[in-house]
Write a protein that holds these residues in place. Sequence first.
Motif, PDB file in Angstrom:
ATOM      1  N   UNK A  96      -1.373   6.121  11.479  1.00 33.33           N
ATOM      2  CA  UNK A  96      -1.354   5.908  10.037  1.00 33.33           C
ATOM      3  C   UNK A  96      -0.996   7.253   9.409  1.00 33.33           C
ATOM      4  N   UNK A  97      -0.059   7.260   8.463  1.00 34.20           N
ATOM      5  CA  UNK A  97       0.356   8.523   7.846  1.00 34.20           C
ATOM      6  C   UNK A  97       0.360   8.370   6.327  1.00 34.20           C
ATOM      7  N   UNK A  98       0.309   9.513   5.646  1.00 24.88           N
ATOM      8  CA  UNK A  98       0.167   9.479   4.193  1.00 24.88           C
ATOM      9  C   UNK A  98       1.483   9.043   3.521  1.00 24.88           C
ATOM     10  N   UNK A 110       3.263  -2.844   8.184  1.00 21.47           N
ATOM     11  CA  UNK A 110       4.453  -2.213   7.591  1.00 21.47           C
ATOM     12  C   UNK A 110       4.121  -1.877   6.142  1.00 21.47           C
ATOM     13  N   UNK A 111       4.533  -0.686   5.703  1.00 24.71           N
ATOM     14  CA  UNK A 111       4.298  -0.285   4.310  1.00 24.71           C
ATOM     15  C   UNK A 111       5.647   0.080   3.682  1.00 24.71           C
ATOM     16  N   UNK A 112       6.426  -0.903   3.262  1.00 20.34           N
ATOM     17  CA  UNK A 112       7.800  -0.619   2.820  1.00 20.34           C
ATOM     18  C   UNK A 112       7.926   0.322   1.623  1.00 20.34           C
ATOM     19  N   UNK A 113       6.910   0.441   0.764  1.00 22.30           N
ATOM     20  CA  UNK A 113       7.077   1.343  -0.392  1.00 22.30           C
ATOM     21  C   UNK A 113       6.451   2.718  -0.161  1.00 22.30           C
ATOM     22  N   UNK A 139       0.833  -1.205   0.000  1.00 22.59           N
ATOM     23  CA  UNK A 139       0.000   0.000   0.000  1.00 22.59           C
ATOM     24  C   UNK A 139       0.873   1.263   0.000  1.00 22.59           C
ATOM     25  N   UNK A 140       0.369   2.301  -0.648  1.00 22.49           N
ATOM     26  CA  UNK A 140       1.002   3.614  -0.550  1.00 22.49           C
ATOM     27  C   UNK A 140       0.473   4.288   0.706  1.00 22.49           C
ATOM     28  N   UNK A 141       1.209   4.100   1.793  1.00 15.82           N
ATOM     29  CA  UNK A 141       0.853   4.662   3.100  1.00 15.82           C
ATOM     30  C   UNK A 141       2.104   4.573   3.952  1.00 15.82           C
ATOM     31  N   UNK A 142       2.088   5.201   5.121  1.00 13.20           N
ATOM     32  CA  UNK A 142       3.236   5.086   6.020  1.00 13.20           C
ATOM     33  C   UNK A 142       2.720   5.121   7.456  1.00 13.20           C
ATOM     34  N   UNK A 143       3.635   5.040   8.395  1.00 11.81           N
ATOM     35  CA  UNK A 143       3.238   5.164   9.804  1.00 11.81           C
ATOM     36  C   UNK A 143       4.205   6.132  10.480  1.00 11.81           C
ATOM     37  N   UNK A 153      -1.035  12.998   9.023  1.00 11.33           N
ATOM     38  CA  UNK A 153      -1.537  11.867   9.794  1.00 11.33           C
ATOM     39  C   UNK A 153      -2.996  11.619   9.453  1.00 11.33           C
ATOM     40  N   UNK A 154      -3.340  10.351   9.263  1.00 12.67           N
ATOM     41  CA  UNK A 154      -4.741  10.002   9.009  1.00 12.67           C
ATOM     42  C   UNK A 154      -5.338   9.579  10.342  1.00 12.67           C
ATOM     43  N   UNK A 155      -6.274  10.378  10.857  1.00 11.91           N
ATOM     44  CA  UNK A 155      -6.825  10.107  12.186  1.00 11.91           C
ATOM     45  C   UNK A 155      -7.945   9.082  12.173  1.00 11.91           C
ATOM     46  N   UNK A 156      -8.669   8.982  11.068  1.00 14.14           N
ATOM     47  CA  UNK A 156      -9.779   8.031  11.032  1.00 14.14           C
ATOM     48  C   UNK A 156     -10.837   8.468  10.036  1.00 14.14           C
TER      49      UNK A 156
END
Length: 356
Positions: free
Chosen positions: A135-137, A161-164, A122-126, A346-349
């Motif tokens: 969860x972060x963009x 984990x979102x390695x990419x 997924x295109x996402x990060x933490x 940051x994605x809060x929900x």
Amino acid sequence: MQIAALVSGGVDSSVMLHLLKEQGYEPVIFYILIGMKDKEGFLDCPSEEDIEITTWLSKKYGLRMEVVTLQEEYWNSVVAYTIDSVKKGLTPNPDVMCNRMIKFGSFNDKYGKDFDAIATGHYASTQFRDGIKYLATAKDKFKDQTDFLAQITYAQLQKLMFPIGGLPKSEVRRIAAEARLPSAGRKDSQGICFLGKVNYNDFIRKYVGEKEGNIVELETGKILGKHKGYWFHTIGQRKGLGLSQGPWFVVKKDTEENVVYVSNGYDPLTQYRNSIQLKGFHFISGNPWHDLSRPADITFKIRHTPEFNKGRLVFTGSGAVIESEVPVSGVAAGQFGVVYDAAGELCYGSGEIDWQ
Ligand SMILES: Nc1ncnc2c1ncn2[C@@H]1O[C@H](COP(=O)(O)OP(=O)(O)OP(=O)(O)O)[C@@H](O)[C@H]1O
């Protein structure tokens, strides 16, 4: 650390695997069969090529691979939810449900539970803030998929984990080409399996049926034509109405009377709303504002687009309201209002949009 890597055979999860190996991990590869085989094979998702590529990857990297089936779970949660929402006149978001219920729900309950982490493409990060994982963009704002992840639970996020997520798509493709991965030139998949590969209207026709009703101009009450069921139409839709002298936009649906209301023009005002009512609100990592009695400055999305809108989030007795800084169009009940911090990091929900 034991990692379960969810690999679809697409370029994103292939590169994710490549990066994990480079970082010294030895993940176990999981390919999930989710396309549902019903009596007529209607939802049978062609997965042969995906499995072939994933098998090739497991050999190249010397990793164990398992093909697991979550077809029944997928039917019972994602497909059932989709049909139920459509019948109610809502615009469902199966990708959001698939992540929460299948990829990180049933998968974890059955297989992921034995692993310390679950990695996806997924295109996402933490990010950690004050010891809390958020969860972060993604770095690539155009490809960001956090809106599809905005209903996951904190327990699910803890393992993800979102390695990419830190790479632009162009770099992902470059790595795939350099590593000579067979997925390097593959087209991006569109949405989840059964809706990506099956025609959406055929799917709805088969499971919800047809029922003729009127298409009415909102401003004048004039009957302009017929439709085959309000469930084929969504707020903001412009194409597929079969009306002349357009453009026409779907601006309202009456599910009791089976009427689809439209407005004429390139940008009719009736398309726009300033406030978006949400039915409840799901915080992924808890409430970051603590005091819910004061409006919070946020950015938000109401569908899968790269742009973040600015606004404020106000909590009410029954849910929450997003007050947008500028009017937004195409607000469709059933979709999710996804809420980010003011910086769009940051994605809060999210909360389900509650408006007909
Ligand atoms: N059938 C599957 N089995 C295992 N994991 C999957 C499957 N489908 C999707 N995933 C996981 O979910 C992630 C996001 O899925 P999505 O459908 O958005 O694909 P995508 O962004 O096109 O990625 P990819 O290029 O890897 O297919 C994938 O990168 C992968 O980690």
